[in-house]
Design an enzyme around this catalytic site. Sequence first.
Site, PDB file in Angstrom:
ATOM      1  N   ASP A 186     -28.610  58.524  -8.636  1.00  0.00           N
ATOM      2  CA  ASP A 186     -27.626  57.887  -9.522  1.00  0.00           C
ATOM      3  C   ASP A 186     -27.414  58.757 -10.757  1.00  0.00           C
ATOM      4  O   ASP A 186     -27.379  58.275 -11.893  1.00  0.00           O
ATOM      5  CB  ASP A 186     -28.081  56.486  -9.926  1.00  0.00           C
ATOM      6  CG  ASP A 186     -26.948  55.665 -10.536  1.00  0.00           C
ATOM      7  OD1 ASP A 186     -25.767  56.029 -10.334  1.00  0.00           O
ATOM      8  OD2 ASP A 186     -27.233  54.664 -11.223  1.00  0.00           O
ATOM      9  N   LEU A 187     -27.247  60.043 -10.500  1.00  0.00           N
ATOM     10  CA  LEU A 187     -27.068  61.000 -11.585  1.00  0.00           C
ATOM     11  C   LEU A 187     -25.652  60.879 -12.152  1.00  0.00           C
ATOM     12  O   LEU A 187     -24.676  60.968 -11.412  1.00  0.00           O
ATOM     13  CB  LEU A 187     -27.316  62.417 -11.065  1.00  0.00           C
ATOM     14  CG  LEU A 187     -27.390  63.543 -12.097  1.00  0.00           C
ATOM     15  CD1 LEU A 187     -28.534  63.313 -13.068  1.00  0.00           C
ATOM     16  CD2 LEU A 187     -27.549  64.886 -11.394  1.00  0.00           C
TER      17      LEU A 187
END
Length: 204
Positions: free
Chosen positions: A41-42
Amino acid sequence: GSLEDYLDRQGPLPVQEAVEMATDLAIGLVHAHSKGVFHCDLKPANVLLDMDDKPRLADFGQSRLSHEQTPALGTLFYMAPEQAEGLEVTFAADIYAFGVIWFELLTTKKPGVGTLKIQKHRPDCPSAWEEIIGQCLDSEPEDRPGLSRIKQVLEAEAFASDIDDKEEEERKQKEEEECRKKEAEARRKKADAETGGTDTGRRT
């Protein structure tokens, strides 16, 4: 604050600052991946900046270990295609998100289909960046570059910038030296003129 907040305030970053920011992010991913952890979930909101504006990866709530098979829910625009389809994620999913962030560092825009023309927005951007960011955003995970390749491209630009800085410093030093020589020559001529005038007056 977060990188998202920083970009909202600063706008597109200068190339050298983008080099430093992207390099630090890549190093953070290298560390996570070496531990068998995929962030999954960068995005800028999940990158926190310290007092020196150095980025730190945060919010590993969707992270997966390399041996896990469960799908990971990321964020729209930053999710790799395979992640959006609920397939198994690998380190390549983080590379995709990294590519989106890299594009944002330079433009504050999100890349869309057929719009990956960084130099249209940033003519000062190294030409190699458009190619490798495009590779990061490849729809096929196996065709995305590894972090070692990404760091190599970033370090090449950092080295080039160092050379440019050194050449600029040398140019300034030469200009200052020339100015000092001209000033010294002007003072000498003035002194000679004054001395000559004094001698003429004495003879008179």
